[in-house]
Enzyme design. Sequence first.
Site, PDB file in Angstrom:
ATOM      1  N   ASP A  89       5.441 -17.988  -4.148  1.00  0.00           N
ATOM      2  CA  ASP A  89       4.493 -16.988  -3.828  1.00  0.00           C
ATOM      3  C   ASP A  89       3.316 -17.061  -3.842  1.00  0.00           C
ATOM      4  OD1 ASP A  89       3.878 -18.129  -6.539  1.00  0.00           O
ATOM      5  OD2 ASP A  89       3.783 -16.184  -7.316  1.00  0.00           O
ATOM      6  N   ASP A  96      -8.658 -24.361 -26.945  1.00  0.00           N
ATOM      7  CA  ASP A  96      -9.543 -24.221 -26.285  1.00  0.00           C
ATOM      8  C   ASP A  96     -10.735 -24.349 -27.215  1.00  0.00           C
ATOM      9  OD1 ASP A  96     -10.448 -24.057 -23.572  1.00  0.00           O
ATOM     10  OD2 ASP A  96     -11.186 -21.922 -23.991  1.00  0.00           O
ATOM     11  N   GLU A 114     -10.163 -29.274 -28.297  1.00  0.00           N
ATOM     12  CA  GLU A 114     -11.364 -29.391 -28.074  1.00  0.00           C
ATOM     13  C   GLU A 114     -12.698 -28.792 -28.344  1.00  0.00           C
ATOM     14  OE1 GLU A 114     -13.073 -28.036 -22.861  1.00  0.00           O
ATOM     15  OE2 GLU A 114     -12.195 -26.001 -24.591  1.00  0.00           O
ATOM     16  N   ASP A 152       4.334 -22.392 -11.298  1.00  0.00           N
ATOM     17  CA  ASP A 152       5.449 -21.427 -12.002  1.00  0.00           C
ATOM     18  C   ASP A 152       6.059 -22.560 -13.582  1.00  0.00           C
ATOM     19  OD1 ASP A 152       7.410 -21.825 -10.783  1.00  0.00           O
ATOM     20  OD2 ASP A 152       6.717 -20.095  -9.776  1.00  0.00           O
ATOM     21  N   ASP A 212       5.593 -24.489  -7.874  1.00  0.00           N
ATOM     22  CA  ASP A 212       6.132 -23.149  -7.171  1.00  0.00           C
ATOM     23  C   ASP A 212       7.693 -23.201  -6.684  1.00  0.00           C
ATOM     24  OD1 ASP A 212       6.000 -20.545  -6.603  1.00  0.00           O
ATOM     25  OD2 ASP A 212       4.583 -21.158  -4.709  1.00  0.00           O
TER      26      ASP A 212
HETATM   27  O1  ISL Z   1     -15.732 -26.671 -17.322  1.00  0.00           O
HETATM   28  C1  ISL Z   1     -16.705 -26.984 -17.550  1.00  0.00           C
HETATM   29  C2  ISL Z   1     -18.643 -26.734 -16.936  1.00  0.00           C
HETATM   30  O2  ISL Z   1     -17.839 -25.713 -15.926  1.00  0.00           O
HETATM   31  C3  ISL Z   1     -16.506 -26.678 -18.949  1.00  0.00           C
HETATM   32  O3  ISL Z   1     -17.775 -27.634 -19.731  1.00  0.00           O
HETATM   33  C4  ISL Z   1     -15.628 -26.241 -20.080  1.00  0.00           C
HETATM   34  O4  ISL Z   1     -16.647 -24.906 -20.225  1.00  0.00           O
HETATM   35  C5  ISL Z   1     -16.100 -26.507 -21.720  1.00  0.00           C
HETATM   36  O5  ISL Z   1     -15.281 -27.773 -21.105  1.00  0.00           O
HETATM   37  C6  ISL Z   1     -14.860 -25.906 -21.879  1.00  0.00           C
HETATM   38  O6  ISL Z   1     -13.641 -25.587 -21.237  1.00  0.00           O
HETATM   39  C7  ISL Z   1     -12.905 -24.694 -21.773  1.00  0.00           C
HETATM   40  O7  ISL Z   1     -13.038 -23.084 -22.374  1.00  0.00           O
HETATM   41  C8  ISL Z   1     -13.104 -22.450 -20.846  1.00  0.00           C
HETATM   42  C9  ISL Z   1     -11.934 -22.715 -19.645  1.00  0.00           C
HETATM   43  O8  ISL Z   1     -13.068 -22.311 -18.302  1.00  0.00           O
HETATM   44  C10 ISL Z   1     -11.572 -24.387 -19.407  1.00  0.00           C
HETATM   45  O9  ISL Z   1     -10.897 -24.450 -18.222  1.00  0.00           O
HETATM   46  C11 ISL Z   1     -11.245 -24.997 -21.112  1.00  0.00           C
HETATM   47  O10 ISL Z   1     -11.006 -26.438 -20.537  1.00  0.00           O
HETATM   48  C12 ISL Z   1     -13.037 -21.152 -21.329  1.00  0.00           C
HETATM   49  O11 ISL Z   1     -11.887 -20.974 -22.149  1.00  0.00           O
END
Ligand code: ISL
Length: 539
Positions: A26, A205, A264, A30, A22
Amino acid sequence: MPGTPWWKTAVIYQIAVSSFADSDGDGRGDIRGVIEHLDYLRGAPGSLGVDAIWLTPVNRSPLRDFGYDVSDYRSIEPRFGTMNDFRELVDACHERGLRVITDLVLNHTSDEHPWFTASRSSREDPRRDWYVWRDGRGPGRPPNRWRAVAEGSAWARDPRTGQYYYHAFLPFQPDLNWRNPAVQDEMLDVARSWLEFGVDGFRLDLINHLYEDERLRDNPLKPGVRPYLAQRHLYDHSQPESLEVAARLRAIADAHGERVLLGEVFSDDWQDCLDYLGDGTDRLHLSFYLDFVRQRWSARGFHDSVDWLEEQLPRAAWPCYYLDNHDLPRSLSRLGGGRHALARAKVAAAMLLTLRGTPILYYGQELGMPESRVPHAALDDPIGRKFWPLRVGRDGCRTPMQWRSGPGAGFTTGVPWLPVDPSASTRNAAAETGDPASLLSWYRDLIALRSATPALRIGEYRALPGMPRDVFAFERTDGDERVVVLLNFSGSRRRCDLRLHRSWRTLLSTHGCDAESAALAPYEARVLDARLHEGPGTA
Ligand code: ISL
């Protein structure tokens, strides 16, 4: 390494921006905080020596899910800084040979995104079709039985128009409708514009969740410990259309030179993870391998997991391994070991950094940060709050980076957004930097060895048979160069019949480089130089 793309030989370091450093007091990390700590990562004496950073999302966001709820893909969240700060970060990284990967959340937006505000306003709104809206099957009955990853129905009813919208994750994260060409054009253009800005790639993601079955067919049921796991997810993710987007993204990335797409692929079918790599040249460059991270502390388990991936991966594709991220309980605690947890962490680090593939580290892993017990009142993660106290949420792995001892742990001069873990008083970057026996020094040594050793960076992998149970042993070979890695997962000595029949010498060991005996000490990790061109040897 000429001819080898950078992302194959890179060590990637994941920075959870809120939690790293940070700069303005705050209490939240960041972008300037990252800039101020680049020496720690690369390009200064004593740096860790990583090659790339991956930043959790920095786009404008209400931050109700750590930034995975974007409200404007083309700007920076003010709590993280400005566009100029981000420009400065990317330039400063590039000056020191550090690549920058950013998170790109293509599956859903925040419900505060102006697109969604418009979309939910009326059935006739031009943005209506940007999200997935359907009628229910009757009063109180959503369109089908699909469950959200975060549990509950994947459909939320919006009283204004009486229809349901689909959300693969939480209700404040409505899914974009990728079947709408305008959505697709816009999101691919977002990707293009950040590549033009200069980022070196994206962590994508939930990339296999972009599309759902058009007919909304229900998933068959199966036994499972909770409702989401009690469905065979045939229709709500990993649809063929998402693979086409992966290919389109690859073409965009390749048109910008050497960039990387790290997906992912969230599925309990590891085959999905492979599908997103295509033949290794036509879809994503890398995808997370969830089986590896789900292993318990077992040499056999990791060995089998690696062998499976090595056998299944197409020739031109490349593995990618990690043990920690912002969603998982920290490996230091997860892999157990009690008072031997740090010894285990060293073995795990050696494995991660010597396997064939691109390793990803998560901030603080190199320090041995444990899974923190965040008190209920301080919980921030919506999953943690939703399931408390039944399931552990994700705050425990997101506590502030431990730079030094003292209030704020060097992370902030203010009140940190999550409490600093008590281990910070002894386990921190300042204390570990000067200690040759620390986990941090071990990580630094492994990364340096990896950088200097082509066999470790690009060499072939072969598991070595005939080893004691509890020892995961493999070799990495490149031309004449042969490196043998011996990992003793047990708390007892293990004698290894190396059968090298050639001379070998210890390059690195948790127990010092004079460790030349054929027996491994408890929790010893040893990396041997066992060149092929040398004569009959000493082993
Ligand atoms: O964190 C999980 C369960 O509690 C994982 O199963 C997660 O949901 C999964 O890996 C998908 O994650 C990704 O998308 C989510 C986000 O919250 C996670 O941080 C991200 O890594 C939604 O965008």
